[in-house]
Scaffold this motif. Structure first.
Motif, PDB file in Angstrom:
ATOM      1  N   GLY A 175       0.786  -1.226   0.000  1.00  0.00           N
ATOM      2  CA  GLY A 175       0.000   0.000   0.000  1.00  0.00           C
ATOM      3  C   GLY A 175       0.818   1.275   0.000  1.00  0.00           C
ATOM      4  N   TYR A 176       2.135   1.182   0.225  1.00  0.00           N
ATOM      5  CA  TYR A 176       2.967   2.387   0.267  1.00  0.00           C
ATOM      6  C   TYR A 176       3.335   2.867  -1.136  1.00  0.00           C
ATOM      7  CZ  TYR A 176       3.613   2.601   5.322  1.00  0.00           C
ATOM      8  OH  TYR A 176       3.410   2.753   6.669  1.00  0.00           O
ATOM      9  N   VAL A 177       3.760   1.926  -2.006  1.00  0.00           N
ATOM     10  CA  VAL A 177       4.176   2.314  -3.353  1.00  0.00           C
ATOM     11  C   VAL A 177       2.968   2.858  -4.111  1.00  0.00           C
ATOM     12  CG1 VAL A 177       5.134   1.513  -5.541  1.00  0.00           C
ATOM     13  CG2 VAL A 177       6.030   0.617  -3.389  1.00  0.00           C
ATOM     14  N   GLY A 178       3.132   4.039  -4.660  1.00  0.00           N
ATOM     15  CA  GLY A 178       2.063   4.678  -5.417  1.00  0.00           C
ATOM     16  C   GLY A 178       1.215   5.625  -4.607  1.00  0.00           C
ATOM     17  N   SER A 179       1.385   5.646  -3.266  1.00  0.00           N
ATOM     18  CA  SER A 179       0.552   6.522  -2.440  1.00  0.00           C
ATOM     19  C   SER A 179       1.344   7.294  -1.382  1.00  0.00           C
ATOM     20  CB  SER A 179      -0.545   5.702  -1.750  1.00  0.00           C
ATOM     21  OG  SER A 179       0.029   4.724  -0.888  1.00  0.00           O
ATOM     22  N   ALA A 180       2.418   6.719  -0.877  1.00  0.00           N
ATOM     23  CA  ALA A 180       3.178   7.381   0.193  1.00  0.00           C
ATOM     24  C   ALA A 180       3.925   8.594  -0.355  1.00  0.00           C
ATOM     25  CB  ALA A 180       4.158   6.404   0.825  1.00  0.00           C
ATOM     26  N   THR A 181       3.926   9.666   0.413  1.00  0.00           N
ATOM     27  CA  THR A 181       4.638  10.883   0.028  1.00  0.00           C
ATOM     28  C   THR A 181       5.540  11.341   1.166  1.00  0.00           C
ATOM     29  OG1 THR A 181       2.836  12.309   0.814  1.00  0.00           O
ATOM     30  CG2 THR A 181       2.795  11.646  -1.508  1.00  0.00           C
ATOM     31  N   VAL A 182       6.567  12.094   0.810  1.00  0.00           N
ATOM     32  CA  VAL A 182       7.453  12.738   1.792  1.00  0.00           C
ATOM     33  C   VAL A 182       7.568  14.201   1.420  1.00  0.00           C
ATOM     34  CG1 VAL A 182       8.736  10.615   2.227  1.00  0.00           C
ATOM     35  CG2 VAL A 182       9.549  12.202   0.482  1.00  0.00           C
ATOM     36  N   ARG A 183       7.938  15.007   2.385  1.00  0.00           N
ATOM     37  CA  ARG A 183       8.046  16.444   2.153  1.00  0.00           C
ATOM     38  C   ARG A 183       9.339  16.786   1.436  1.00  0.00           C
ATOM     39  NH1 ARG A 183       7.967  18.511   7.927  1.00  0.00           N
ATOM     40  NH2 ARG A 183       8.591  20.446   6.885  1.00  0.00           N
ATOM     41  N   ALA A 184       9.297  17.864   0.666  1.00  0.00           N
ATOM     42  CA  ALA A 184      10.504  18.364   0.004  1.00  0.00           C
ATOM     43  C   ALA A 184      11.307  19.204   0.996  1.00  0.00           C
ATOM     44  CB  ALA A 184      10.131  19.182  -1.230  1.00  0.00           C
ATOM     45  N   GLY A 185      12.438  19.734   0.543  1.00  0.00           N
ATOM     46  CA  GLY A 185      13.289  20.550   1.409  1.00  0.00           C
ATOM     47  C   GLY A 185      13.904  19.724   2.512  1.00  0.00           C
ATOM     48  N   THR A 186      13.959  20.292   3.703  1.00  0.00           N
ATOM     49  CA  THR A 186      14.547  19.596   4.849  1.00  0.00           C
ATOM     50  C   THR A 186      13.546  18.698   5.559  1.00  0.00           C
ATOM     51  OG1 THR A 186      14.054  21.520   6.250  1.00  0.00           O
ATOM     52  CG2 THR A 186      16.249  21.418   5.227  1.00  0.00           C
ATOM     53  N   GLY A 187      12.392  18.469   4.937  1.00  0.00           N
ATOM     54  CA  GLY A 187      11.389  17.611   5.543  1.00  0.00           C
ATOM     55  C   GLY A 187      11.652  16.142   5.344  1.00  0.00           C
ATOM     56  N   SER A 188      12.669  15.770   4.543  1.00  0.00           N
ATOM     57  CA  SER A 188      12.983  14.368   4.299  1.00  0.00           C
ATOM     58  C   SER A 188      14.378  14.267   3.707  1.00  0.00           C
ATOM     59  CB  SER A 188      11.961  13.741   3.339  1.00  0.00           C
ATOM     60  OG  SER A 188      12.085  14.324   2.049  1.00  0.00           O
ATOM     61  N   GLN A 189      14.907  13.038   3.691  1.00  0.00           N
ATOM     62  CA  GLN A 189      16.214  12.822   3.061  1.00  0.00           C
ATOM     63  C   GLN A 189      16.129  13.105   1.568  1.00  0.00           C
ATOM     64  OE1 GLN A 189      17.433   8.800   2.652  1.00  0.00           O
ATOM     65  NE2 GLN A 189      19.583   9.250   2.334  1.00  0.00           N
ATOM     66  N   ALA A 190      15.041  12.660   0.910  1.00  0.00           N
ATOM     67  CA  ALA A 190      14.888  12.896  -0.527  1.00  0.00           C
ATOM     68  C   ALA A 190      14.818  14.385  -0.823  1.00  0.00           C
ATOM     69  CB  ALA A 190      13.635  12.187  -1.038  1.00  0.00           C
ATOM     70  N   GLY A 191      14.023  15.115  -0.033  1.00  0.00           N
ATOM     71  CA  GLY A 191      13.927  16.559  -0.246  1.00  0.00           C
ATOM     72  C   GLY A 191      15.260  17.254  -0.022  1.00  0.00           C
ATOM     73  N   TYR A 192      15.994  16.797   0.998  1.00  0.00           N
ATOM     74  CA  TYR A 192      17.310  17.389   1.273  1.00  0.00           C
ATOM     75  C   TYR A 192      18.293  17.068   0.151  1.00  0.00           C
ATOM     76  CZ  TYR A 192      21.464  18.684   3.950  1.00  0.00           C
ATOM     77  OH  TYR A 192      22.631  19.272   4.368  1.00  0.00           O
ATOM     78  N   THR A 193      18.170  15.885  -0.446  1.00  0.00           N
ATOM     79  CA  THR A 193      19.030  15.523  -1.578  1.00  0.00           C
ATOM     80  C   THR A 193      18.792  16.461  -2.746  1.00  0.00           C
ATOM     81  OG1 THR A 193      18.935  13.205  -0.881  1.00  0.00           O
ATOM     82  CG2 THR A 193      19.703  13.646  -3.113  1.00  0.00           C
ATOM     83  N   LEU A 194      17.529  16.755  -3.043  1.00  0.00           N
ATOM     84  CA  LEU A 194      17.212  17.705  -4.117  1.00  0.00           C
ATOM     85  C   LEU A 194      17.693  19.103  -3.760  1.00  0.00           C
ATOM     86  CD1 LEU A 194      13.590  16.618  -5.106  1.00  0.00           C
ATOM     87  CD2 LEU A 194      15.696  16.239  -6.379  1.00  0.00           C
ATOM     88  N   LEU A 195      17.558  19.463  -2.488  1.00  0.00           N
ATOM     89  CA  LEU A 195      17.968  20.797  -2.047  1.00  0.00           C
ATOM     90  C   LEU A 195      19.463  20.998  -2.225  1.00  0.00           C
ATOM     91  CD1 LEU A 195      16.835  23.387  -0.688  1.00  0.00           C
ATOM     92  CD2 LEU A 195      17.454  22.376   1.503  1.00  0.00           C
ATOM     93  N   ARG A 196      20.262  19.986  -1.879  1.00  0.00           N
ATOM     94  CA  ARG A 196      21.707  20.081  -2.009  1.00  0.00           C
ATOM     95  C   ARG A 196      22.201  19.713  -3.407  1.00  0.00           C
ATOM     96  NH1 ARG A 196      24.773  20.271   2.578  1.00  0.00           N
ATOM     97  NH2 ARG A 196      26.398  20.651   1.012  1.00  0.00           N
ATOM     98  N   SER A 197      21.360  19.014  -4.167  1.00  0.00           N
ATOM     99  CA  SER A 197      21.702  18.583  -5.532  1.00  0.00           C
ATOM    100  C   SER A 197      22.995  17.780  -5.544  1.00  0.00           C
ATOM    101  CB  SER A 197      21.819  19.801  -6.475  1.00  0.00           C
ATOM    102  OG  SER A 197      21.938  19.368  -7.819  1.00  0.00           O
TER     103      SER A 197
END
Length: 741
Positions: free
Chosen positions: A292-314
């Motif tokens: 149930g997670y794949v296709g529906s789970a979301t995380v925040r951008a920016g410093t709200g998650s590791q993924a968001g922080y990765t995009l922030l730092r590029s």
């Protein structure tokens, strides 16, 4: 330093060996009985055999085992048996610390053994550096002061230290000591030296074994790394082939995350797509996540998650332990799966990132540079595949957009023959596609505009784009229509110009609306100018009233109250009157401050530069800021520019005090190229300009209106965490608008 006995001195000629039961000195033995020569020879022979057996047993242990502790145990056991009453230890050199660290001992209590570890071993160091051995007959009388605290505390008297040397390399030291004077004989020293040589050989063998073991581990690690890299490279090539062969992007993403997880041997793999709002990322594909997670789970951008922080730092981000992470918040997606370690990389796109590719584990793991390179390589392949899929999709979307567009989109050859004609063109020009295709584009151009068509054709053949410009075109039947026209060259795969695309829009109604809006704006500007002028006139009047009328009246009250104080014996009334005077003083100060805030007299008396310095210092004092004014030499400005600059700076500094949480505020006033530049900047929190409603708040609207009415331009620059800058630029050559602002 005392010299060891050679067995020939008169004092010790018969004391080299004593029987095991009677551990007594040579002098005591000679008084009880007189040893016979054959008895002494037998004892010497037995002792010699014991020493030979000890050396042989040690050699056998060295040959049979590379276990250093086992060899040291035998050596210590033999020393303990052959030298009763002695105690000592074996120290080995630590190549990293440079210290001689104890590794074994005999006849040393546990508390003494712990103390040995805490000492630097001055005697041991001296013996380690000696050519053959170091013998001190009586440490208490040693002239070289080698009687350290440890020796004194444990009543060490005689000392013998022999360096452990193998192939001319010093490895440690063998130390013996007695609690009374002991004269080591030559044969004893020779035996101990040979034993020390055997111990050194064992140490050398153990070190060589350790070196070989380490080399073997390094070779195995290198081989494992090579195998891993080969496997990763093979997977990278495989996914690249899949990306070329498959048109189903969803299937490619799902298979990729599975293969990445199996190759890196991780518990989870995730591909998070950056959503159009830019505020969150969606788990588009994944391996290992709960149902149930794949296709529906979301995380925040920016410093709200590791993924968001990765995009922030590029850049790639590695986390060894999420539980200790402080750079960003750990989202529920990871907390719910109890992840511990992870790494993530950016999936780049042509215009903006597509998202993030990452892996996670439930156990602590240190991902290396090779892991990051592999994951980034996979992300780059996916980026190419995603871009290709988007281009394929955009072709169909573009065809639908062209057909449904209200703009006229017309394709033509370099010579000007029409090749395509959409519904928007039918609506604007009145020709059907059958009527238009194959005809020259000039049939849509008014006669007085044909010269421009030729000039445009030359630019298109050079590969230049012609931006929107307004012109008059002709409808079917010859009726004119006002259009906004843009022309772009069309190139083939080799870069050659094979045609052009004309996009035109009917702007007749827009022009009418613009004219109405222009008239309305002129009326609004006139009204606003009058309102602001009246407002400023009223402020000046109010300032004059506060200063001249109320101030004079309050001053008179103060004088009258002072006269009351002159009456004799005023009693308690005097205190009341004195307090009243203080209140009046404060009231006068408040009235004066109010007057300055409404209309600073310093602006009229001393000019803009002095007024800005006064107001900036006032605000800085109130808010605890560091204020700085940077201004060119005073220039003569008309009243309009003076009051507008002051009001803009006033509003900007007020906003800094209220919202910026800044440490420093700076106002710049300079002349450049016949323009007056006013800049107000701070080092505070800043804000996201995209998040500000169009037009801004009342303060920004007021500043913008004042500057525009004075014939200038206002620009605002700000980023979160990087402060804010307000730029107001006025052309001094342009006559100021009437009125005071």
């Amino acid at each position: 330093m005392s010299k060891p006995s050679n067995g020939k001195s008169k004092q010790h000629s018969n004391a080299s060996v004593t029987s095991a039961p009677a551990q007594k000195s040579a002098g005591q033995t000679s008084r009880k009985y007189k040893a016979k020569p054959h008895r002494l020879r037998a004892l010497a022979t037995e002792l010699e055999l014991q020493r030979v057996r000890a050396l042989q047993e040690l050699e056998t242990a060295i040959a049979a085992s590379l276990n250093l502790q086992a060899v040291l145990h035998i050596a210590v056991k033999k020393i303990k048996g052959l030298f009763p009453g002695s105690s000592g230890f074996i120290r080995l050199l630590n190549s990293e610390s440079g210290l001689l660290e104890p590794v074994n001992s005999w006849n040393v209590a546990l508390k003494d053994w712990k103390e040995i570890f805490a000492t630097k071993g001055r005697l041991s160091t001296a013996a380690f550096n000696s050519p053959a051995h170091l013998f001190v007959r009586d440490l208490r009388k040693d002239l070289l002061n080698r009687y350290p605290e440890f020796a004194a505390k444990h009543r060490m008297v005689s000392y013998l230290g022999i360096p452990l040397v193998s192939i001319e390399k010093r490895l440690g030291v063998l130390s013996l000591h007695y609690r009374k004077v002991h004269q080591f004989k030559t044969d004893e020293i020779e035996f101990l030296s040979m034993l020390a040589g055997k111990v050194a050989l064992a140490v050398r063998n153990a070190q060589l074994l350790e070196s070989v073991t380490q080399q073997a581990k390094k070779l195995k690690a290198a081989n494992d790394e090579l195998t891993t890299r080969t496997r990763q490279q093979a997977l990278l090539t495989h996914i690249a082939h899949l990306a070329l062969a498959r048109s189903d992007l969803r299937a490619l993403l799902n298979e990729t995350v599975d293969l990445v997880a199996l190759t890196l041997q991780v518990d989870y793999c995730k591909l998070l797509e950056l959503l159009s709002d830019g505020e969150s990322l969606l788990l588009r594909a994944g391996f290992g996540w709960k149902k149930g997670y794949v296709g529906s789970a979301t995380v925040r951008a920016g410093t709200g998650s590791q993924a968001g922080y990765t995009l922030l730092r590029s850049e790639p981000i590695i986390v060894e332990d999420y539980r200790k992470e402080r750079r960003f918040a750990v989202p529920a997606l990871l907390n719910n799966h109890e992840v511990v370690s992870g790494m993530s990389v950016v999936i780049q796109g042509r215009e903006r990132p597509f998202g993030v590719l990452g892996v996670d584990t439930n156990k602590k793991r240190a991902f290396g540079e090779n892991d990051v390179q592999f994951l980034q390589g996979i992300a780059n392949v996916l980026a190419t595949a995603i871009e290709r899929a988007r281009l394929e999709q955009s072709k169909f979307q573009l065809a639908a957009i062209v057909e449904s567009s209200h703009d006229a989109i017309v394709g033509r050859t370099p010579d000007g023959l029409i090749t395509s004609w959409n519904r928007g063109a039918e609506t604007i020009y009145g020709y059907s596609a059958e009527e238009a295709i194959g005809q020259p584009i000039s049939m849509l151009i008014a006669a007085d505009q044909l010269h421009r068509v030729k000039a445009n054709r030359v630019k298109i053949l050079k590969g230049e784009r012609i931006d929107h410009y307004e012109t008059v075109a002709l409808k079917k039947g010859g009726d004119p229509v006002l259009v906004s026209l843009a022309i772009s060259p069309i190139k083939d795969a080799g870069g050659r110009i094979v045609g052009a695309s004309n996009i035109s829009r009917d702007i007749t109604e827009r022009k009418r609306a613009e004219e109405k809006l222009r008239s309305a704006l002129q009326r609004a500007e006139t009204l606003s100018r009058r309102v602001l002028g009246a407002q400023e006139t009223e402020r000046r009047h109010l300032a004059r009233e506060l200063h001249d009328e109320i101030g004079q009246a309050l001053t008179a009250i103060k004088l009258n109250l002072q006269k009351v104080l002159r009456y004799p014996d005023p009693g308690t009334l005097n205190q009341w009157l004195a307090d009243s005077i203080l209140i009046v003083d404060r009231l006068l100060q408040q009235v004066r401050q109010l007057s300055l805030d409404l209309r600073p007299q310093i602006l009229d008396d001393l000019g803009l530069k002095a007024a800005l310095r006064w107001y900036g210092n006032q605000q800085a004092k109130r808010a605890g800021l560091r204020f700085e004014l940077r201004a060119d030499e005073e220039v003569r400005l008309n009243p309009t520019h003076q009051i507008v600059c002051f009001r803009v700076a006033q509003e900007a500094l007020t906003n800094i005090v209220r919202h910026a949480r800044a440490r420093t505020a700076t106002v710049e006033l300079r002349l450049q190229d016949d323009r007056l530049h006013l800049v107000v900047r701070d080092d505070g929190a800043g804000f996201d300009q995209a998040a500000v409603p169009q037009g801004g708040g009342l303060g920004l609207l007021g500043m913008t209106e004042r500057v525009l009415l004075a014939g200038g331009d206002l620009e605002l620059k700000s980023e979160p965490g990087k402060g804010t800058e307000v730029h107001a630029i006025f052309p001094l050559a342009t006559p100021a608008s009437p009125g005071v602002y």
